[in-house]
Write a protein that holds these residues in place. Structure first.
Motif, PDB file in Angstrom:
ATOM      1  N   TYR A  73      44.493   5.258 112.598  1.00  0.00           N
ATOM      2  CA  TYR A  73      45.127   6.458 113.122  1.00  0.00           C
ATOM      3  C   TYR A  73      46.573   6.221 113.549  1.00  0.00           C
ATOM      4  O   TYR A  73      47.369   7.152 113.582  1.00  0.00           O
ATOM      5  CB  TYR A  73      44.341   6.982 114.335  1.00  0.00           C
ATOM      6  CG  TYR A  73      43.050   7.684 113.984  1.00  0.00           C
ATOM      7  CD1 TYR A  73      42.932   9.064 114.055  1.00  0.00           C
ATOM      8  CD2 TYR A  73      41.929   6.953 113.589  1.00  0.00           C
ATOM      9  CE1 TYR A  73      41.740   9.711 113.744  1.00  0.00           C
ATOM     10  CE2 TYR A  73      40.737   7.589 113.269  1.00  0.00           C
ATOM     11  CZ  TYR A  73      40.644   8.971 113.350  1.00  0.00           C
ATOM     12  OH  TYR A  73      39.461   9.595 113.025  1.00  0.00           O
ATOM     13  N   ASP A  74      46.903   4.979 113.903  1.00  0.00           N
ATOM     14  CA  ASP A  74      48.212   4.713 114.495  1.00  0.00           C
ATOM     15  C   ASP A  74      49.083   3.793 113.662  1.00  0.00           C
ATOM     16  O   ASP A  74      50.029   3.209 114.173  1.00  0.00           O
ATOM     17  CB  ASP A  74      48.038   4.131 115.897  1.00  0.00           C
ATOM     18  CG  ASP A  74      47.268   2.813 115.890  1.00  0.00           C
ATOM     19  OD1 ASP A  74      46.752   2.415 114.816  1.00  0.00           O
ATOM     20  OD2 ASP A  74      47.171   2.181 116.951  1.00  0.00           O
ATOM     21  N   ASN A  75      48.786   3.653 112.371  1.00  0.00           N
ATOM     22  CA  ASN A  75      49.628   2.789 111.555  1.00  0.00           C
ATOM     23  C   ASN A  75      50.872   3.507 111.037  1.00  0.00           C
ATOM     24  O   ASN A  75      51.823   2.864 110.599  1.00  0.00           O
ATOM     25  CB  ASN A  75      48.849   2.176 110.387  1.00  0.00           C
ATOM     26  CG  ASN A  75      48.054   3.192 109.594  1.00  0.00           C
ATOM     27  OD1 ASN A  75      47.269   3.941 110.170  1.00  0.00           O
ATOM     28  ND2 ASN A  75      48.242   3.228 108.287  1.00  0.00           N
ATOM     29  N   LEU A  76      50.909   4.846 111.100  1.00  0.00           N
ATOM     30  CA  LEU A  76      52.097   5.594 110.703  1.00  0.00           C
ATOM     31  C   LEU A  76      52.859   6.157 111.898  1.00  0.00           C
ATOM     32  O   LEU A  76      54.021   6.537 111.764  1.00  0.00           O
ATOM     33  CB  LEU A  76      51.720   6.753 109.770  1.00  0.00           C
ATOM     34  CG  LEU A  76      51.041   6.372 108.452  1.00  0.00           C
ATOM     35  CD1 LEU A  76      50.814   7.616 107.609  1.00  0.00           C
ATOM     36  CD2 LEU A  76      51.846   5.345 107.676  1.00  0.00           C
ATOM     37  N   ALA A  77      52.210   6.255 113.044  1.00  0.00           N
ATOM     38  CA  ALA A  77      52.844   6.771 114.259  1.00  0.00           C
ATOM     39  C   ALA A  77      52.161   6.153 115.464  1.00  0.00           C
ATOM     40  O   ALA A  77      50.939   6.010 115.483  1.00  0.00           O
ATOM     41  CB  ALA A  77      52.730   8.296 114.310  1.00  0.00           C
ATOM     42  N   ARG A  78      52.941   5.788 116.463  1.00  0.00           N
ATOM     43  CA  ARG A  78      52.350   5.177 117.656  1.00  0.00           C
ATOM     44  C   ARG A  78      51.439   6.150 118.387  1.00  0.00           C
ATOM     45  O   ARG A  78      50.412   5.765 118.925  1.00  0.00           O
ATOM     46  CB  ARG A  78      53.452   4.685 118.587  1.00  0.00           C
ATOM     47  CG  ARG A  78      54.257   3.527 118.011  1.00  0.00           C
ATOM     48  CD  ARG A  78      55.193   2.917 119.035  1.00  0.00           C
ATOM     49  NE  ARG A  78      55.985   1.844 118.454  1.00  0.00           N
ATOM     50  CZ  ARG A  78      56.817   1.074 119.138  1.00  0.00           C
ATOM     51  NH1 ARG A  78      56.962   1.273 120.452  1.00  0.00           N
ATOM     52  NH2 ARG A  78      57.497   0.118 118.546  1.00  0.00           N
ATOM     53  N   GLU A  82      51.152  12.975 117.239  1.00  0.00           N
ATOM     54  CA  GLU A  82      52.480  13.349 116.772  1.00  0.00           C
ATOM     55  C   GLU A  82      52.492  13.510 115.250  1.00  0.00           C
ATOM     56  O   GLU A  82      53.285  14.284 114.701  1.00  0.00           O
ATOM     57  CB  GLU A  82      53.509  12.309 117.192  1.00  0.00           C
ATOM     58  CG  GLU A  82      53.799  12.292 118.690  1.00  0.00           C
ATOM     59  CD  GLU A  82      54.874  11.292 119.051  1.00  0.00           C
ATOM     60  OE1 GLU A  82      55.388  10.604 118.117  1.00  0.00           O
ATOM     61  OE2 GLU A  82      55.216  11.183 120.236  1.00  0.00           O
ATOM     62  N   LEU A  83      51.611  12.777 114.558  1.00  0.00           N
ATOM     63  CA  LEU A  83      51.489  12.897 113.101  1.00  0.00           C
ATOM     64  C   LEU A  83      50.476  13.965 112.723  1.00  0.00           C
ATOM     65  O   LEU A  83      50.780  14.907 111.992  1.00  0.00           O
ATOM     66  CB  LEU A  83      51.083  11.550 112.496  1.00  0.00           C
ATOM     67  CG  LEU A  83      50.704  11.569 111.005  1.00  0.00           C
ATOM     68  CD1 LEU A  83      51.928  11.899 110.154  1.00  0.00           C
ATOM     69  CD2 LEU A  83      50.108  10.229 110.583  1.00  0.00           C
ATOM     70  N   TYR A  84      49.240  13.812 113.247  1.00  0.00           N
ATOM     71  CA  TYR A  84      48.145  14.667 112.785  1.00  0.00           C
ATOM     72  C   TYR A  84      48.210  16.082 113.357  1.00  0.00           C
ATOM     73  O   TYR A  84      47.765  17.029 112.700  1.00  0.00           O
ATOM     74  CB  TYR A  84      46.799  14.019 113.121  1.00  0.00           C
ATOM     75  CG  TYR A  84      46.516  12.803 112.289  1.00  0.00           C
ATOM     76  CD1 TYR A  84      46.037  12.922 110.993  1.00  0.00           C
ATOM     77  CD2 TYR A  84      46.747  11.519 112.785  1.00  0.00           C
ATOM     78  CE1 TYR A  84      45.784  11.809 110.218  1.00  0.00           C
ATOM     79  CE2 TYR A  84      46.501  10.395 112.021  1.00  0.00           C
ATOM     80  CZ  TYR A  84      46.022  10.539 110.734  1.00  0.00           C
ATOM     81  OH  TYR A  84      45.784   9.445 109.957  1.00  0.00           O
ATOM     82  N   LYS A 197      50.081  -4.677 118.063  1.00  0.00           N
ATOM     83  CA  LYS A 197      49.771  -4.956 116.661  1.00  0.00           C
ATOM     84  C   LYS A 197      49.907  -6.440 116.340  1.00  0.00           C
ATOM     85  O   LYS A 197      49.168  -6.983 115.514  1.00  0.00           O
ATOM     86  CB  LYS A 197      50.661  -4.113 115.748  1.00  0.00           C
ATOM     87  CG  LYS A 197      50.359  -2.615 115.797  1.00  0.00           C
ATOM     88  CD  LYS A 197      48.919  -2.312 115.438  1.00  0.00           C
ATOM     89  CE  LYS A 197      48.617  -0.830 115.498  1.00  0.00           C
ATOM     90  NZ  LYS A 197      47.187  -0.526 115.225  1.00  0.00           N
ATOM     91  N   ARG A 198      50.839  -7.118 116.998  1.00  0.00           N
ATOM     92  CA  ARG A 198      50.930  -8.576 116.813  1.00  0.00           C
ATOM     93  C   ARG A 198      49.687  -9.251 117.363  1.00  0.00           C
ATOM     94  O   ARG A 198      49.148 -10.193 116.755  1.00  0.00           O
ATOM     95  CB  ARG A 198      52.192  -9.119 117.488  1.00  0.00           C
ATOM     96  CG  ARG A 198      53.482  -8.786 116.743  1.00  0.00           C
ATOM     97  CD  ARG A 198      54.643  -9.627 117.233  1.00  0.00           C
ATOM     98  NE  ARG A 198      55.033  -9.243 118.587  1.00  0.00           N
ATOM     99  CZ  ARG A 198      55.924  -8.305 118.869  1.00  0.00           C
ATOM    100  NH1 ARG A 198      56.525  -7.652 117.889  1.00  0.00           N
ATOM    101  NH2 ARG A 198      56.243  -8.025 120.119  1.00  0.00           N
ATOM    102  N   LEU A 269      43.207  -4.577 109.328  1.00  0.00           N
ATOM    103  CA  LEU A 269      44.293  -4.064 110.154  1.00  0.00           C
ATOM    104  C   LEU A 269      43.960  -2.680 110.685  1.00  0.00           C
ATOM    105  O   LEU A 269      43.316  -1.877 109.999  1.00  0.00           O
ATOM    106  CB  LEU A 269      45.588  -4.002 109.346  1.00  0.00           C
ATOM    107  CG  LEU A 269      46.200  -5.342 108.915  1.00  0.00           C
ATOM    108  CD1 LEU A 269      47.459  -5.094 108.110  1.00  0.00           C
ATOM    109  CD2 LEU A 269      46.488  -6.233 110.114  1.00  0.00           C
ATOM    110  N   HIS A 270      44.385  -2.392 111.882  1.00  0.00           N
ATOM    111  CA  HIS A 270      44.137  -1.104 112.547  1.00  0.00           C
ATOM    112  C   HIS A 270      42.641  -0.831 112.684  1.00  0.00           C
ATOM    113  O   HIS A 270      42.213   0.311 112.663  1.00  0.00           O
ATOM    114  CB  HIS A 270      44.838   0.025 111.799  1.00  0.00           C
ATOM    115  CG  HIS A 270      46.249  -0.292 111.399  1.00  0.00           C
ATOM    116  ND1 HIS A 270      47.259  -0.401 112.329  1.00  0.00           N
ATOM    117  CD2 HIS A 270      46.802  -0.567 110.188  1.00  0.00           C
ATOM    118  CE1 HIS A 270      48.387  -0.719 111.691  1.00  0.00           C
ATOM    119  NE2 HIS A 270      48.135  -0.824 110.406  1.00  0.00           N
ATOM    120  N   GLN A 271      41.853  -1.931 112.806  1.00  0.00           N
ATOM    121  CA  GLN A 271      40.398  -1.873 112.959  1.00  0.00           C
ATOM    122  C   GLN A 271      39.709  -1.276 111.736  1.00  0.00           C
ATOM    123  O   GLN A 271      38.577  -0.806 111.813  1.00  0.00           O
ATOM    124  CB  GLN A 271      40.002  -1.088 114.216  1.00  0.00           C
ATOM    125  CG  GLN A 271      40.491  -1.706 115.517  1.00  0.00           C
ATOM    126  CD  GLN A 271      39.959  -1.003 116.745  1.00  0.00           C
ATOM    127  OE1 GLN A 271      39.894   0.233 116.794  1.00  0.00           O
ATOM    128  NE2 GLN A 271      39.574  -1.762 117.743  1.00  0.00           N
TER     129      GLN A 271
END
Length: 372
Positions: A73-78, A82-84, A197-198, A269-271
């Motif tokens: 859900y958050d790989n394109l926007a923190r 704000e995206l969806y 993310k790191r 990545l991103h679970q």
């Protein structure tokens, strides 16, 4: 039977979208749907911009569908809303690969999201996905030209539906596979990672490393595993690197996977539930997986399709259980074969989404059965 009319709009077309595009194309070739494909060349007036790993389908001229193949859900926007939030107001339904009812509840239009299912890089001969799209980055356009060449290991023809499919092998020795990659904790060129993310990448790397080391110790020659020889892996995990680069090509990996019986997966990545997991299901494997964070359609779960673990030690215990329990191992394999046919094969995955979009009325007329 009245054909469903589908108008697909494509922007950038990365590998994550190949499965869904192939599913629509197969349905069209078999006469189940009428398919028109339109290519974005830039921002079209009155149409929402298609974010990365997404495509649009207008069903029967009125039902607006969005297909989202992103890892999370958050790989394109923190902030996912704000995206969806703005995006989903343009659509009636969104079929999302990484589906979480809990996360959807926090989104402005989260009630429009439905589970799509497991994702992997699979294609069909002559797919429109193979051609360079107008909005593909120059580097991706070049890669697509390379994938058209049968002399390379990246050739599209090596990754058709039949490449992945296999039947359960009840008499095969219970050998074990876990090949993986390590993620550079500083991120890829051009990507700025947050501290969270790191940390996620570090966790994934360490989980994979300890899992491979413990499996090597516990199962010896019965286990085949290691990591791809990237610069990061060679620096940080040299004892785990598979030195023969030919053995870690995608084609060689898939051939090895088809010969294996018990296959291990960890969080992506991103679970996300990674491509590897879907490939195991397609090939009817007995799966041992790190706890899944997302939901898929249909009847699919612990003890039926996989055994799960939280720690590498629990992974070893689960693998050992499958080695000793022939009936359970075969049951997982057969259940995964059946689930693949009903929910993962590209044409079935897409058809299920279309039937969900138009409701139950057409299923009474046999649109979902009898044509496979």
């Amino acid at each position: 039977m009245v054909k469903m009319r589908c108008r697909m709009r494509l922007g950038e077309v990365p590998l994550h979208l190949y499965q869904v595009i192939a599913g629509f194309e197969l349905l069209a070739r078999r006469g189940v749907i009428e398919l028109e494909i339109a290519w974005d060349t830039g921002r079209a007036a009155g149409k929402p911009h298609l974010p990365y790993n997404m495509l649009e389908v207008i069903l029967d001229g009125e039902i607006r569908l969005l297909y989202d193949l992103n890892d999370g859900y958050d790989n394109l926007a923190r902030d996912p809303d704000e995206l969806y939030g703005p995006l989903l107001k343009h659509y009636d339904l969104c079929f999302k690969r990484s589906f979480s009812a809990k996360r959807n509840a926090a989104l402005t239009h989260g009630g429009k999201i439905r589970p799509l299912g497991l994702n992997y890089w699979v294609t069909i001969p002559g797919s429109a996905a193979h051609r360079p799209a107008p909005l593909d980055p120059p580097k991706e356009k070049l890669k697509k030209l390379v994938r058209m060449l049968p002399i390379t290991s990246h050739y599209n023809g090596w990754y058709t539906i039949e490449t992945f499919e296999d039947e359960p092998k009840p008499d095969a020795p219970p050998n074990i596979l876990f090949m993986a990659r390590m993620w550079d904790v500083q991120g890829d060129p051009g990507w700025q990672l947050t501290e969270a993310k790191r940390e996620e990448r570090h966790y994934i790397n360490e989980q994979r490393a300890r899992t491979i080391r413990l499996c090597r110790e516990a199962f010896g020659d019965r286990f085949h595993g290691g990591v791809a020889p990237t610069r990061f892996a060679l620096e940080r995990y040299p004892d785990l690197v598979i030195a023969d680069r030919r053995a870690v090509t995608r084609r060689a990996y898939l051939e090895r996977m088809k010969r294996s019986v018990i296959c291990i997966a960890t969080m992506g990545l991103h679970q996300s539930i990674g491509w590897k997991f879907a490939e195991y299901v397609a090939a009817s494997k007995a799966i041992v997986t790190e706890t899944l964070h997302y939901e898929v359609p249909g009847i699919f779960g612990e003890g039926r399709n996989y055994l799960s673990f939280r720690t590498p030690e629990e992974c070893v215990e689960a693998v050992d259980r499958l080695i000793r329990d022939d009936r359970l191992r075969l049951s997982l394999m057969r259940n995964n074969r059946n689930y693949y046919r009903r929910h993962v094969r590209p044409d079935r995955l897409v058809l299920n989404s279309l039937m969900a979009a138009i409701g139950a009325s057409r299923t009474e007329h046999g649109a979902a059965e009898g044509w496979m």
